[in-house]
Scaffold this motif. Structure first.
Motif, PDB file in Angstrom:
ATOM      1  N   LEU A 278       0.803  -1.148   0.290  1.00  0.00           N
ATOM      2  CA  LEU A 278      -0.030  -0.014   0.357  1.00  0.00           C
ATOM      3  C   LEU A 278       0.642   1.322   0.382  1.00  0.00           C
ATOM      4  O   LEU A 278       0.669   2.480  -0.521  1.00  0.00           O
ATOM      5  CB  LEU A 278      -0.741  -0.265   0.871  1.00  0.00           C
ATOM      6  N   ASN A 342      -6.225  -2.068   5.835  1.00  0.00           N
ATOM      7  CA  ASN A 342      -5.678  -3.698   4.708  1.00  0.00           C
ATOM      8  C   ASN A 342      -5.249  -5.010   6.190  1.00  0.00           C
ATOM      9  O   ASN A 342      -4.885  -5.520   6.212  1.00  0.00           O
ATOM     10  CB  ASN A 342      -4.125  -3.965   4.590  1.00  0.00           C
ATOM     11  N   ILE A 351      -5.317  -5.675  -2.531  1.00  0.00           N
ATOM     12  CA  ILE A 351      -3.991  -3.841  -2.627  1.00  0.00           C
ATOM     13  C   ILE A 351      -3.574  -3.813  -3.433  1.00  0.00           C
ATOM     14  O   ILE A 351      -4.507  -2.147  -3.653  1.00  0.00           O
ATOM     15  CB  ILE A 351      -3.462  -4.130  -1.036  1.00  0.00           C
TER      16      ILE A 351
END
Ligand code: PLP
Length: 369
Positions: A278, A342, A351
């Motif tokens: 991410l 997440n 992601i």
């Protein structure tokens, strides 16, 4: 039956496995039956074992959202004592709100919501009030921003000044390894729908039994949420005092089985891997993060709005939502932000896919040329 898989990037309720969802479909049962008592016993012991030994710690379960557990812990344990509450986000503030409602003796320690706690300043406040302080309350992982408080260091401070440490671990429990004994945590509150990856509706307090038993004589401030009474009843009967959320508990039982199989350490690593992907994707897309890296969790990331005229979070949310990804608004008033969590039954590939869709959106609004 196939259930559509939504990728929840909101900080809980999190994405769950189908096996957890289907665990709720069971024959109707009276929760006073022995068979359901076995489920409750499994759940209580299973939740405890992730963070402490059964001879020293116990899990007290309530029907309700996470706030119920935090309210139970604060209102039941402090008694006529004095609690120092660390407020570095919306949930720290909520603990102060609870203390206000119950007219408890408390001191608020305000701290930045994007930088680590100033331990020197905190210790100074403890020293100034050491004759009256009995408890310290903190959030472990401030879901408001993704700021992670150093609970081990707080535990050491509590040991030094003989305070009982109460931790709201709503969005860290089962996502970050916690050892209550090593970290000197007396009470820990969490719920069924975040990193343990169950359904919403159960909240629980894990308590050091010796410390909890000492609260027996505290004058009750409430009926439903009284921690000692709920513990005492559960110990005798393996039942809750009031009607439990039966199906949610079956789902939680399955979630515990799955967490044991994965292990909390491996789950944490999965979350860290997702978060690393991410962060590198956000950097590639030119989006900035808010929280200082030294105290940033790997589970929730607060992202600054893209600097583009007339940016609309709702429009971005809807674009991603239609494509199966749920983003979440920011929760601090001083900056324009949104959040990406997440946690839950998702991994780094999800992601990456979410970031592809976000990139499409950022191209559409002209942020990326
Ligand atoms: C740290 C923390 N404390 C308390 C709560 C409140 O939980 P609930 O909304 O389930 O009552 C949350 C919810 O996200 C949280 O993240």
């Amino acid at each position: 039956m196939d259930i559509k898989r939504n990728i929840l990037l909101n900080p809980g309720p999190a994405t769950t496995t189908d096996t957890v969802k289907f665990a709720q479909v069971v024959p109707d049962i009276c929760p006073r039956e022995q068979e359901f008592g076995d489920v409750m016993e499994f759940v209580s012991k299973g939740l405890t074992e992730f963070v402490g030994s059964l001879d020293k710690y116990t899990t007290v379960i309530f029907g309700g959202s996470g706030t119920a557990a935090v309210e139970s812990m604060l209102s039941s344990a402090v008694g006529e004592g004095y609690v120092l509450i660390i407020n570095n986000g919306a949930y720290g503030k909520r603990m102060c709100d609870i203390a206000n409602v119950y007219e408890m003796n408390y001191i608020e320690f305000q701290s930045s919501n994007i930088e680590a706690i100033d331990f020197e300043a905190l210790e100074k406040v403890i020293i100034e009030n050491k004759d009256k302080l009995t408890h310290l309350a903190t959030i472990h992982h401030e879901t408001t921003t993704g700021l992670l408080n150093d609970v081990s260091r707080l535990g050491a401070l509590c040991k030094k000044y003989n305070l009982d440490l109460m931790v709201d671990a709503m969005s860290s429990y089962a996502g970050i390894p916690i050892d209550m004994e090593k970290m000197n945590i007396s009470y820990l509150a969490s719920s069924s729908n975040k990193c343990i990856q169950g359904m919403a509706g159960v909240s629980f307090v894990i308590a050091n039994i010796e410390t909890l038993v000492k609260t027996k004589e505290n004058k009750p401030r409430n009926l439903y949420l009284n921690l000692y009474k709920q513990y005492e009843y559960f110990k005798k009967n393996y039942q809750m005092r009031f009607t439990p959320p039966v199906q949610v508990l079956y789902a939680l039982q399955q979630a515990i089985v799955e967490a044991k199989k994965e292990t909390i350490e491996a789950r944490h690593e999965r979350y860290v891997k997702s978060c690393e992907v991410l962060w590198s994707e956000l950097q590639r897309l030119g989006l900035r993060r808010l929280v200082d890296e030294s105290c940033h969790s790997h589970m929730i990331t607060t992202v600054m709005y893209p600097e583009v005229e007339n940016f609309s979070f709702d429009d971005m949310h809807d674009y991603l939502f239609e494509r199966g990804f749920t983003l979440y608004p920011g929760k601090i008033s001083s900056k324009d932000t949104f959040r990406i969590a997440n946690i839950g039954e998702i991994d780094h590939k999800d992601i990456t896919n979410a970031m592809k869709v976000l990139e499409e959106y950022l191209i559409k609004i002209g942020f990326i040329k």
